[in-house]
Design a protein around this motif. Structure first.
Motif, PDB file in Angstrom:
ATOM      1  N   ASN A 149     -76.700  -0.851   9.787  1.00 54.57           N
ATOM      2  CA  ASN A 149     -77.577  -1.770   9.058  1.00 54.57           C
ATOM      3  C   ASN A 149     -76.770  -2.855   8.367  1.00 54.57           C
ATOM      4  O   ASN A 149     -75.786  -2.567   7.679  1.00 54.57           O
ATOM      5  N   ASN A 176     -82.060  -5.094   4.221  1.00 56.43           N
ATOM      6  CA  ASN A 176     -81.572  -4.842   5.572  1.00 56.43           C
ATOM      7  C   ASN A 176     -82.075  -5.967   6.474  1.00 56.43           C
ATOM      8  O   ASN A 176     -83.259  -6.075   6.744  1.00 56.43           O
ATOM      9  N   THR A 184     -80.894  -6.565   9.609  1.00 62.67           N
ATOM     10  CA  THR A 184     -80.618  -6.282  11.015  1.00 62.67           C
ATOM     11  C   THR A 184     -81.842  -6.645  11.848  1.00 62.67           C
ATOM     12  O   THR A 184     -82.939  -6.164  11.603  1.00 62.67           O
TER      13      THR A 184
END
Length: 183
Positions: free
Chosen positions: A111, A70, A72
């Motif tokens: 995400n 992830n 993000t």
């Protein structure tokens, strides 16, 4: 890349202690699942607004256990951007790029998941985000208006940083008579 006496002593000590890993003395690896794999720091010819996309940083999902990472909120910055992160003297976020989306990747529950083995290439200049023909390199653009004509990576040496949450990783380099450098 210039090797300092302290780097040689540190390497010798690590070797003697059996602590030698895959990370050179000039890099730190503290962002789980990600690594800086290349810095394009020296554009061909004089630095102009037209060749700033010859400067970039590659960040790769290392593929640990084949899991996506992830990304993000992942931030890519040079030494100046990292040291002025959130500071009053950097209201425009100069020398930094924050991942909010990636071309070719559909967010899941907000995400952005970078598949194992894929790379984010953050260019210093402007452009349209794209994915390589093989689908493994996700190109994004910092659109830097900072630095000299948008060139933020020091030709004589600099440090590339990636930060994700409370984890950071860096790769420091010195001028090595080339255009790109790898850890």
């Amino acid at each position: 890349m210039r090797i300092t006496k302290s780097a040689i002593v540190l390497s010798a000590a690590a070797l003697a202690a059996g602590l030698v890993g895959a990370v050179p003395a000039s890099a730190t690896a503290d962002v789980p699942g990600l690594q800086i794999t290349q810095v394009g720091y020296n554009a061909y010819g004089p630095d102009t607004i037209y060749n700033r996309n010859q400067e970039f940083v590659d960040v790769k999902a290392d593929g640990a256990a084949g899991r996506a990472v992830n990304v993000t909120g992942l931030t890519v910055a040079d030494q100046w951007g990292k040291s002025h992160e959130g500071a009053d003297d950097n209201p425009h976020g100069c020398n930094t790029y924050k991942v909010t989306s990636l071309p070719g990747i559909t967010p899941i529950d907000g995400n952005v998941l970078l598949p194992a083995g894929h790379t984010i290439r953050v260019y210093s200049g402007a452009g349209t985000p794209s994915v390589s023909a093989g689908g493994t390199v996700h190109a994004v653009y910092m659109d830097s208006r900072c630095g000299y004509h948008g060139h933020i990576w020091g030709n004589g040496g600099d440090t590339a940083w990636i930060t994700l949450g409370s984890n950071s990783e860096s790769f420091a380099y010195d001028f090595d008579n080339g255009y790109t450098v790898k850890p």
